[in-house]
Design a protein around this motif. Sequence first.
Motif, short mmCIF file in Angstrom:
data_model
loop_
_atom_site.label_atom_id
_atom_site.label_comp_id
_atom_site.label_asym_id
_atom_site.label_seq_id
_atom_site.Cartn_x
_atom_site.Cartn_y
_atom_site.Cartn_z
N LYS A 29 37.10 37.07 41.57
CA LYS A 29 37.99 35.91 41.76
C LYS A 29 38.46 35.83 43.21
O LYS A 29 38.51 34.76 43.80
N ARG B 275 39.10 48.90 29.92
CA ARG B 275 39.31 47.45 29.96
C ARG B 275 39.93 47.05 31.30
O ARG B 275 39.53 46.06 31.91
N ILE C 75 43.78 33.39 39.23
CA ILE C 75 43.84 34.59 38.37
C ILE C 75 43.92 34.19 36.90
O ILE C 75 43.14 34.66 36.06
N LEU C 76 44.86 33.31 36.58
CA LEU C 76 45.07 32.93 35.17
C LEU C 76 44.00 31.93 34.76
O LEU C 76 43.88 30.85 35.34
N GLN C 77 43.22 32.30 33.78
CA GLN C 77 42.13 31.43 33.27
C GLN C 77 42.45 31.10 31.82
O GLN C 77 42.10 31.84 30.91
N SER D 5 46.98 42.67 32.73
CA SER D 5 45.77 42.24 33.44
C SER D 5 46.14 41.35 34.63
O SER D 5 45.58 41.48 35.71
N ILE D 6 47.08 40.43 34.37
CA ILE D 6 47.48 39.50 35.43
C ILE D 6 48.12 40.29 36.59
O ILE D 6 47.86 40.03 37.76
N GLN E 295 45.31 42.00 38.52
CA GLN E 295 44.53 41.09 39.36
C GLN E 295 45.38 40.55 40.52
O GLN E 295 44.85 40.26 41.59
N VAL F 249 36.72 41.77 37.58
CA VAL F 249 36.80 40.30 37.51
C VAL F 249 37.73 39.80 38.62
O VAL F 249 37.44 38.80 39.29
N ARG G 99 39.59 31.00 29.02
CA ARG G 99 39.16 32.35 28.60
C ARG G 99 40.30 33.03 27.80
O ARG G 99 40.07 33.62 26.75
N VAL H 169 40.35 34.63 24.03
CA VAL H 169 40.72 36.02 23.72
C VAL H 169 41.84 36.02 22.68
O VAL H 169 41.81 36.74 21.68
N HIS I 160 47.46 41.17 28.32
CA HIS I 160 47.16 40.09 29.26
C HIS I 160 48.13 40.12 30.44
O HIS I 160 47.73 39.95 31.60
C1 LIG Z 1 40.16 39.10 32.91
C2 LIG Z 1 40.40 37.84 33.28
O1 LIG Z 1 41.62 37.42 33.84
C3 LIG Z 1 42.76 37.07 33.05
C4 LIG Z 1 42.93 38.10 32.04
C5 LIG Z 1 42.35 37.97 30.79
C6 LIG Z 1 42.28 39.14 29.86
O2 LIG Z 1 43.01 40.13 30.09
O3 LIG Z 1 41.51 39.12 28.90
C7 LIG Z 1 41.84 36.74 30.40
C8 LIG Z 1 41.92 35.64 31.21
C9 LIG Z 1 42.57 35.64 32.51
O4 LIG Z 1 43.83 34.98 32.41
C10 LIG Z 1 39.35 36.80 33.16
O5 LIG Z 1 39.49 35.75 33.77
O6 LIG Z 1 38.38 37.06 32.41
#
Ligand SMILES: C=C(O[C@@H]1C=C(C(=O)O)C=C[C@H]1O)C(=O)O
Length: 362
Positions: A306, A295, A313-315, A351-352, A355, A302, A318, A322, A348
């Motif tokens: 970006k 993952r 970064i923060l979407q 992930s941030i 990214q 992604v 989406r 999730v 999450h």
């Molecule tokens: C992976 C992403 O980036 C960020 C991380 C996400 C995640 O871990 O699922 C979802 C949204 C975004 O804040 C994305 O934009 O899809």
Amino acid sequence: MNKDLILKKIGDWNQDFSYPLFIAGPCSVETPEQLDQTVGQLVEQGISTIRAGVWKPRTRPNSFEGVGAIALPWIQEVKAKYGVKFAIEVASPAHVDEALRAEMDVLWIGARSTVNPFTVQDIADSLKGVDIPVLIKNPINPDLALWIGAIERIAQAGVSSIGAIHRGFSNFNDTKYRNSPTWQIPIELKSLFPDLPLLCDPSHICGNRDLIQHIAQKALDLSFDGLIIESHYQPDKAWSDAAQQLTPGSLGNLLQHLKTRKVALDDPELQSQLEVIREQIDHVDREILELLSQRMSLVEKVGQYKKLNNVAILQMERWNKVFQTRPEWAKSLNLKESFAKDLFKLIHTESIKKQTEVMEGE
Ligand SMILES: C=C(O[C@@H]1C=C(C(=O)O)C=C[C@H]1O)C(=O)O
């Protein structure tokens, strides 16, 4: 953090205590009669270490703040009459001095003192050269380092018999508990210091006598080494903490119904059955981590898109999706939605971070 603290199990303390260590007694000493009646009845229930507050730290002024040092001779009298050990709370060097002169057997440091390193250090300094068991309640806020710091200060004063008491953590009255149990904190303490005796104070966690049995059992299920429970011969007439005190009879009943669990597996058959399941768990954990790694690679990809396209970064859209779907998926798999929420919040955040590294990288 000093992980080399020398801590002793209750069996190696400088005095004999039963194991598990069950301490019970009134929130506060009120009168000689209340003390005598309560202790006498507790002894009938098999309790041999009594707790009682002499000096009480209360939230607001002008409430009952304990009868103070006049209680000490009353305590000495019941100690002699019933042959019990006695534990009291100390919050200053003056309290330590008076408690030692009155030959108390155990001291405890309350949650409102543990929060303050100056107070704990003053108490520690006053204990230098004295080896009496000292129990240290967690600070009112869920700060493990502060709790450990207090334990270290007392240990560095030379006290060799030290225990910790989990009494729960302050909350905004938004739970059914007076103080949230937040079990992960005492569990973490136990995993850092396996030899540190850990008691649970279900009375202060619950704030209500009806919930105590459940929390007491949970503590024993989590390998706590004992309990400290408030008990008064007339709980409803208690001058402090009336709602959470049990009569000695109800306390005896509660203790009789507690299941004490074995800490280690002594049956080789059971041990080998568990080994088989634990190997399967090892395998599944490995797969979970491999999937998380997969993952994270996708998240990184992604992130690169970006960066190339100058996208934030923060979407939220989406992320909301999730955060909505995963708990639903979890539920259909018989997992708690709240567990999935906590898990995905952690994922999450990671992930941030990942990214952000991509965005800031060359
Ligand atoms: C992976 C992403 O980036 C960020 C991380 C996400 C995640 O871990 O699922 C979802 C949204 C975004 O804040 C994305 O934009 O899809």
